[in-house]
Design a protein around this motif. Structure first.
Motif, mmCIF file in Angstrom:
data_model
loop_
_atom_site.group_PDB
_atom_site.id
_atom_site.type_symbol
_atom_site.label_atom_id
_atom_site.label_comp_id
_atom_site.label_asym_id
_atom_site.label_seq_id
_atom_site.Cartn_x
_atom_site.Cartn_y
_atom_site.Cartn_z
ATOM 1 N N THR A 12 -30.420 4.506 33.059
ATOM 2 C CA THR A 12 -29.382 3.612 33.562
ATOM 3 C C THR A 12 -28.062 4.342 33.728
ATOM 4 O O THR A 12 -27.355 4.151 34.717
ATOM 5 N N TRP A 13 -27.711 5.193 32.774
ATOM 6 C CA TRP A 13 -26.386 5.813 32.765
ATOM 7 C C TRP A 13 -26.365 7.254 33.230
ATOM 8 O O TRP A 13 -25.290 7.845 33.350
ATOM 9 N N THR A 14 -27.514 7.847 33.530
ATOM 10 C CA THR A 14 -27.540 9.239 33.987
ATOM 11 C C THR A 14 -26.780 9.398 35.295
ATOM 12 O O THR A 14 -26.008 10.345 35.455
ATOM 13 N N GLY A 15 -26.973 8.498 36.229
ATOM 14 C CA GLY A 15 -26.277 8.597 37.520
ATOM 15 C C GLY A 15 -24.773 8.508 37.372
ATOM 16 O O GLY A 15 -24.026 9.267 38.011
ATOM 17 N N TYR A 16 -24.319 7.600 36.537
ATOM 18 C CA TYR A 16 -22.875 7.460 36.296
ATOM 19 C C TYR A 16 -22.294 8.748 35.718
ATOM 20 O O TYR A 16 -21.256 9.238 36.174
ATOM 21 N N LEU A 21 -19.339 14.037 36.346
ATOM 22 C CA LEU A 21 -19.322 15.499 36.231
ATOM 23 C C LEU A 21 -19.295 16.176 37.603
ATOM 24 O O LEU A 21 -18.652 17.217 37.764
ATOM 25 N N TYR A 22 -19.960 15.588 38.582
ATOM 26 C CA TYR A 22 -19.924 16.142 39.938
ATOM 27 C C TYR A 22 -18.506 16.083 40.507
ATOM 28 O O TYR A 22 -18.045 17.040 41.130
ATOM 29 N N ALA A 23 -17.821 14.981 40.273
ATOM 30 C CA ALA A 23 -16.438 14.867 40.736
ATOM 31 C C ALA A 23 -15.554 15.899 40.041
ATOM 32 O O ALA A 23 -14.661 16.488 40.674
ATOM 33 N N ALA A 24 -15.791 16.142 38.768
ATOM 34 C CA ALA A 24 -15.013 17.154 38.052
ATOM 35 C C ALA A 24 -15.308 18.546 38.600
ATOM 36 O O ALA A 24 -14.394 19.380 38.720
ATOM 37 N N LEU A 25 -16.564 18.816 38.940
ATOM 38 C CA LEU A 25 -16.904 20.115 39.539
ATOM 39 C C LEU A 25 -16.247 20.288 40.901
ATOM 40 O O LEU A 25 -15.814 21.395 41.254
ATOM 41 N N GLN A 26 -16.162 19.223 41.668
ATOM 42 C CA GLN A 26 -15.528 19.295 42.984
ATOM 43 C C GLN A 26 -14.022 19.538 42.866
ATOM 44 O O GLN A 26 -13.395 20.008 43.816
ATOM 45 N N ASN A 27 -13.472 19.234 41.720
ATOM 46 C CA ASN A 27 -12.040 19.374 41.497
ATOM 47 C C ASN A 27 -11.648 20.796 41.099
ATOM 48 O O ASN A 27 -10.463 21.115 41.050
ATOM 49 N N SER A 58 -13.917 16.371 31.126
ATOM 50 C CA SER A 58 -14.864 15.403 31.700
ATOM 51 C C SER A 58 -16.089 15.236 30.809
ATOM 52 O O SER A 58 -16.607 14.124 30.662
ATOM 53 N N LEU A 59 -16.560 16.318 30.222
ATOM 54 C CA LEU A 59 -17.682 16.222 29.290
ATOM 55 C C LEU A 59 -17.313 15.377 28.075
ATOM 56 O O LEU A 59 -18.115 14.574 27.608
ATOM 57 N N LEU A 60 -16.109 15.564 27.572
ATOM 58 C CA LEU A 60 -15.655 14.758 26.441
ATOM 59 C C LEU A 60 -15.566 13.279 26.825
ATOM 60 O O LEU A 60 -15.947 12.411 26.040
ATOM 61 N N LEU A 61 -15.076 12.997 28.018
ATOM 62 C CA LEU A 61 -15.003 11.615 28.488
ATOM 63 C C LEU A 61 -16.391 10.992 28.575
ATOM 64 O O LEU A 61 -16.614 9.873 28.093
ATOM 65 N N VAL A 62 -17.337 11.722 29.146
ATOM 66 C CA VAL A 62 -18.705 11.232 29.272
ATOM 67 C C VAL A 62 -19.318 11.012 27.886
ATOM 68 O O VAL A 62 -19.996 10.007 27.646
#
Length: 137
Positions: A12-16, A21-27, A58-62
């Motif tokens: 359920t939460w893997t996509g979120y 993390l993808y958005a953080a990588l794009q940043n 971002s990892l800490l947030l997740v």
């Protein structure tokens, strides 16, 4: 039954988490990758010394959201209860619901809910304390 609940919640939460993390990588600026490649960095070196340190917030947030979400699991075990043996206290929220609705002990359920909120806050604070490096995040 516990593994089934864990599987449902994970998917359920893997996509979120992946989107976060993808958005953080794009940043991360492409100039950092280019400079590292010019200096001779390999793919693993890029990951270890550029991507992971810059993904740390971002990892800490997740992870904090995962800790809080874990304490809030209700729907999955509640839906799976009629299908097989799921104990009343499999998650704190199911237990709180059953104490309030089945037993009619609303004050005890409210007290447990407040204790659960305090415990979740303390668990998150301890996690942040142990993952903090130096000063602020």
């Amino acid at each position: 039954m516990l593994w089934s609940i864990a599987n449902i919640v994970t998917w359920t939460w893997t996509g979120y988490n992946m989107i976060t993390l993808y958005a953080a990588l794009q940043n991360i600026p492409a100039d950092l990758y280019e400079a590292a490649r010019i200096d001779g960095a390999s793919g693993w070196t890029l990951t270890r010394f550029i991507k992971l340190p810059l993904l740390r917030p971002s990892l800490l947030l997740v992870l904090i959201f995962s800790i809080i979400g874990t304490m809030q699991i209700f729907a999955e075990p509640f839906v799976l209860r009629p299908l097989g043996y799921v104990p009343d206290n499999i998650t704190p929220n199911v237990y709180l619901y059953l104490v309030a609705s089945r037993d009619g002990n609303f004050s005890y359920a409210a007290t447990l809910a407040i204790l659960l909120a305090v415990f979740t806050f303390l668990l998150s604070a301890v996690f942040l304390r142990f993952t903090r490096r130096g000063g602020a995040l």
